[in-house]
Design a protein around this motif. Structure first.
Motif, PDB file in Angstrom:
ATOM      1  N   VAL A 133      -0.642   1.790   7.525  1.00  0.00           N
ATOM      2  CA  VAL A 133      -1.565   0.938   6.783  1.00  0.00           C
ATOM      3  C   VAL A 133      -2.951   1.564   6.691  1.00  0.00           C
ATOM      4  N   HIS A 134      -3.247   2.582   7.526  1.00  0.00           N
ATOM      5  CA  HIS A 134      -4.572   3.216   7.521  1.00  0.00           C
ATOM      6  C   HIS A 134      -4.960   3.704   6.122  1.00  0.00           C
ATOM      7  N   HIS A 135      -3.972   4.136   5.330  1.00  0.00           N
ATOM      8  CA  HIS A 135      -4.276   4.736   4.035  1.00  0.00           C
ATOM      9  C   HIS A 135      -4.750   3.714   2.997  1.00  0.00           C
ATOM     10  N   VAL A 136      -4.504   2.434   3.239  1.00  0.00           N
ATOM     11  CA  VAL A 136      -4.909   1.417   2.260  1.00  0.00           C
ATOM     12  C   VAL A 136      -5.749   0.310   2.890  1.00  0.00           C
ATOM     13  N   LEU A 137      -6.324   0.562   4.057  1.00  0.00           N
ATOM     14  CA  LEU A 137      -7.125  -0.481   4.697  1.00  0.00           C
ATOM     15  C   LEU A 137      -8.297  -0.913   3.825  1.00  0.00           C
ATOM     16  N   ASP A 138      -8.960   0.071   3.190  1.00  0.00           N
ATOM     17  CA  ASP A 138     -10.102  -0.285   2.345  1.00  0.00           C
ATOM     18  C   ASP A 138      -9.651  -1.080   1.124  1.00  0.00           C
ATOM     19  N   VAL A 139      -8.510  -0.694   0.545  1.00  0.00           N
ATOM     20  CA  VAL A 139      -7.984  -1.418  -0.613  1.00  0.00           C
ATOM     21  C   VAL A 139      -7.577  -2.830  -0.203  1.00  0.00           C
ATOM     22  N   LEU A 140      -6.926  -2.927   0.933  1.00  0.00           N
ATOM     23  CA  LEU A 140      -6.466  -4.229   1.422  1.00  0.00           C
ATOM     24  C   LEU A 140      -7.639  -5.162   1.683  1.00  0.00           C
ATOM     25  N   THR A 141      -8.697  -4.631   2.275  1.00  0.00           N
ATOM     26  CA  THR A 141      -9.883  -5.450   2.556  1.00  0.00           C
ATOM     27  C   THR A 141     -10.514  -5.954   1.262  1.00  0.00           C
ATOM     28  N   ALA A 142     -10.668  -5.049   0.281  1.00  0.00           N
ATOM     29  CA  ALA A 142     -11.254  -5.439  -1.001  1.00  0.00           C
ATOM     30  C   ALA A 142     -10.365  -6.443  -1.734  1.00  0.00           C
ATOM     31  N   PHE A 143      -9.060  -6.247  -1.656  1.00  0.00           N
ATOM     32  CA  PHE A 143      -8.117  -7.145  -2.322  1.00  0.00           C
ATOM     33  C   PHE A 143      -8.201  -8.549  -1.737  1.00  0.00           C
ATOM     34  N   ARG A 144      -8.280  -8.640  -0.417  1.00  0.00           N
ATOM     35  CA  ARG A 144      -8.355  -9.950   0.231  1.00  0.00           C
ATOM     36  C   ARG A 144      -9.669 -10.657  -0.105  1.00  0.00           C
ATOM     37  N   GLU A 145     -10.743  -9.885  -0.262  1.00  0.00           N
ATOM     38  CA  GLU A 145     -12.025 -10.488  -0.623  1.00  0.00           C
ATOM     39  C   GLU A 145     -11.978 -11.077  -2.033  1.00  0.00           C
ATOM     40  N   ARG A 146     -11.304 -10.380  -2.944  1.00  0.00           N
ATOM     41  CA  ARG A 146     -11.242 -10.827  -4.333  1.00  0.00           C
ATOM     42  C   ARG A 146     -10.188 -11.912  -4.544  1.00  0.00           C
ATOM     43  N   HIS A 147      -9.114 -11.852  -3.791  1.00  0.00           N
ATOM     44  CA  HIS A 147      -7.987 -12.759  -4.019  1.00  0.00           C
ATOM     45  C   HIS A 147      -7.563 -13.401  -2.690  1.00  0.00           C
ATOM     46  N   PRO A 148      -8.410 -14.240  -2.124  1.00  0.00           N
ATOM     47  CA  PRO A 148      -8.126 -14.803  -0.797  1.00  0.00           C
ATOM     48  C   PRO A 148      -6.921 -15.737  -0.768  1.00  0.00           C
ATOM     49  N   GLY A 149      -6.501 -16.229  -1.931  1.00  0.00           N
ATOM     50  CA  GLY A 149      -5.365 -17.146  -1.967  1.00  0.00           C
ATOM     51  C   GLY A 149      -4.018 -16.464  -1.901  1.00  0.00           C
ATOM     52  N   ILE A 150      -4.002 -15.139  -2.027  1.00  0.00           N
ATOM     53  CA  ILE A 150      -2.734 -14.406  -2.000  1.00  0.00           C
ATOM     54  C   ILE A 150      -2.408 -14.014  -0.565  1.00  0.00           C
ATOM     55  N   GLN A 151      -1.215 -14.363  -0.143  1.00  0.00           N
ATOM     56  CA  GLN A 151      -0.767 -14.040   1.208  1.00  0.00           C
ATOM     57  C   GLN A 151      -0.170 -12.640   1.209  1.00  0.00           C
ATOM     58  N   VAL A 152      -0.720 -11.762   2.026  1.00  0.00           N
ATOM     59  CA  VAL A 152      -0.261 -10.373   2.099  1.00  0.00           C
ATOM     60  C   VAL A 152       0.520 -10.166   3.397  1.00  0.00           C
ATOM     61  N   SER A 153       1.698  -9.590   3.279  1.00  0.00           N
ATOM     62  CA  SER A 153       2.470  -9.213   4.464  1.00  0.00           C
ATOM     63  C   SER A 153       2.714  -7.712   4.423  1.00  0.00           C
ATOM     64  N   ILE A 154       2.665  -7.069   5.591  1.00  0.00           N
ATOM     65  CA  ILE A 154       2.808  -5.622   5.685  1.00  0.00           C
ATOM     66  C   ILE A 154       3.883  -5.283   6.708  1.00  0.00           C
ATOM     67  N   ALA A 155       4.834  -4.462   6.298  1.00  0.00           N
ATOM     68  CA  ALA A 155       5.890  -3.980   7.189  1.00  0.00           C
ATOM     69  C   ALA A 155       5.782  -2.469   7.310  1.00  0.00           C
ATOM     70  N   GLN A 156       6.255  -1.944   8.416  1.00  0.00           N
ATOM     71  CA  GLN A 156       6.204  -0.503   8.642  1.00  0.00           C
ATOM     72  C   GLN A 156       7.544   0.127   8.295  1.00  0.00           C
TER      73      GLN A 156
END
Length: 289
Positions: free
Chosen positions: A100-123
């Motif tokens: 997830v390190h490669h998209v942490l910045d994208v994930l943070t920005a995405f959650r700020e813009r779209h807080p209603g979307i539930q994000v799940s991450i699997a390895q």
């Protein structure tokens, strides 16, 4: 052919059983079994092989599943299009990543813009990530090299060299760098087969005629870190994924030409018009400049 029959078949194939499919569709097991039976009888085809209380897709069932994946994927896109105004206010986004390190910045920005979307991450590793996307069990993947990019929309993320790492008290921890020849004299802790990091190391070792000794094979990056931190051997990771938050571990550069990991963001071509996927890819593009 009825839509409900195809839906029943599709859910049984995904769930691996009639009981689980019934729960997923909020129906009774006899109702699910009846829909699948009618589909098989109407077209005189066996879709499942039933053995020892287990069901397995027949070749015809496997071909039909590839069609129903597209069918219900398109149905989901149609529903999302009809609900476009709220599609980025509510919903879910499933990501499977080698790190997830490669998209942490994208994930943070995405959650700020779209807080209603539930994000799940699997390895996962490269192989399992591709299988997960093709199986429609996630919308977005984050991984290294792809053997075949044709089914996917691909966005390059970053390039990072592979490094070795060891426990702070390990005899190799003070070395400024380690060659593959030197690594061959140490016990190594390796990721499972299918890991791109492992594939690149094995390829470079084969080119140099070096036989690497694997003391431990562990599934998942966190398992490797824990074993290395306990003194079990030397591990490997891309520099971008190493992090500096674990005082037990020391990074060690690899000697010679760098082994580079090219991380990518991917989704299936047929799902690239999903509003949620588009939004995540657009943010990744903007943040990468």
């Amino acid at each position: 052919m009825r839509h409900v029959q195809l839906r029943a078949f599709h859910q049984v194939a995904l769930s691996g059983g009639f009981s689980k499919a019934a729960l997923a569709l909020n129906l009774t097991q006899p109702a699910i079994s009846d829909q699948v039976r009618k589909l098989e009888e109407e077209y005189d085809v066996a879709l499942f092989s039933r053995r020892h209380r287990q069901i397995v897709l027949t070749p015809a069932g496997q071909r039909l599943l590839s069609v129903t994946h597209r069918l219900f994927g398109a149905e989901g896109e149609a529903l999302e299009l009809l609900q476009e105004e709220r599609s980025l206010r509510t919903g879910a986004l499933r990501i499977v990543a080698d790190s997830v390190h490669h998209v942490l910045d994208v994930l943070t920005a995405f959650r700020e813009r779209h807080p209603g979307i539930q994000v799940s991450i699997a390895q996962g590793n490269t192989g399992s990530i591709v299988e997960t996307l093709i199986g429609y069990d996630a919308e977005i993947g984050v991984l290294g090299e792809l053997a075949d990019e044709r089914p996917f929309e691909v966005l390059p993320l970053n390039v990072s060299p592979i490094i070795a790492f060891a426990a702070k008290g390990h005899p190799a921890a003070a070395r400024p760098a380690l060659s593959l020849q030197e690594l061959a004299t140490w016990p190594l802790v390796m990721r499972e087969r299918g890991s791109r990091t492992r594939q690149l190391l094995e390829q470079r070792a084969a080119e140099q005629g070096v036989a690497l000794s694997y003391a431990v094979e562990a599934e998942g990056r966190e398992a490797v870190r824990a074993i290395v931190a306990a003194g079990g051997g030397i591990g490997f990771v891309s520099a971008a994924e190493f992090g500096e938050d674990d005082p037990r571990l020391v990074r060690i550069p690899l000697g010679g030409p760098p082994l580079l990991m090219h991380e990518k963001l991917i989704c299936l071509h047929e799902r690239r018009n999903s509003k949620i996927i588009q939004a995540f890819f657009a943010l990744a593009r903007s943040l990468r400049g």
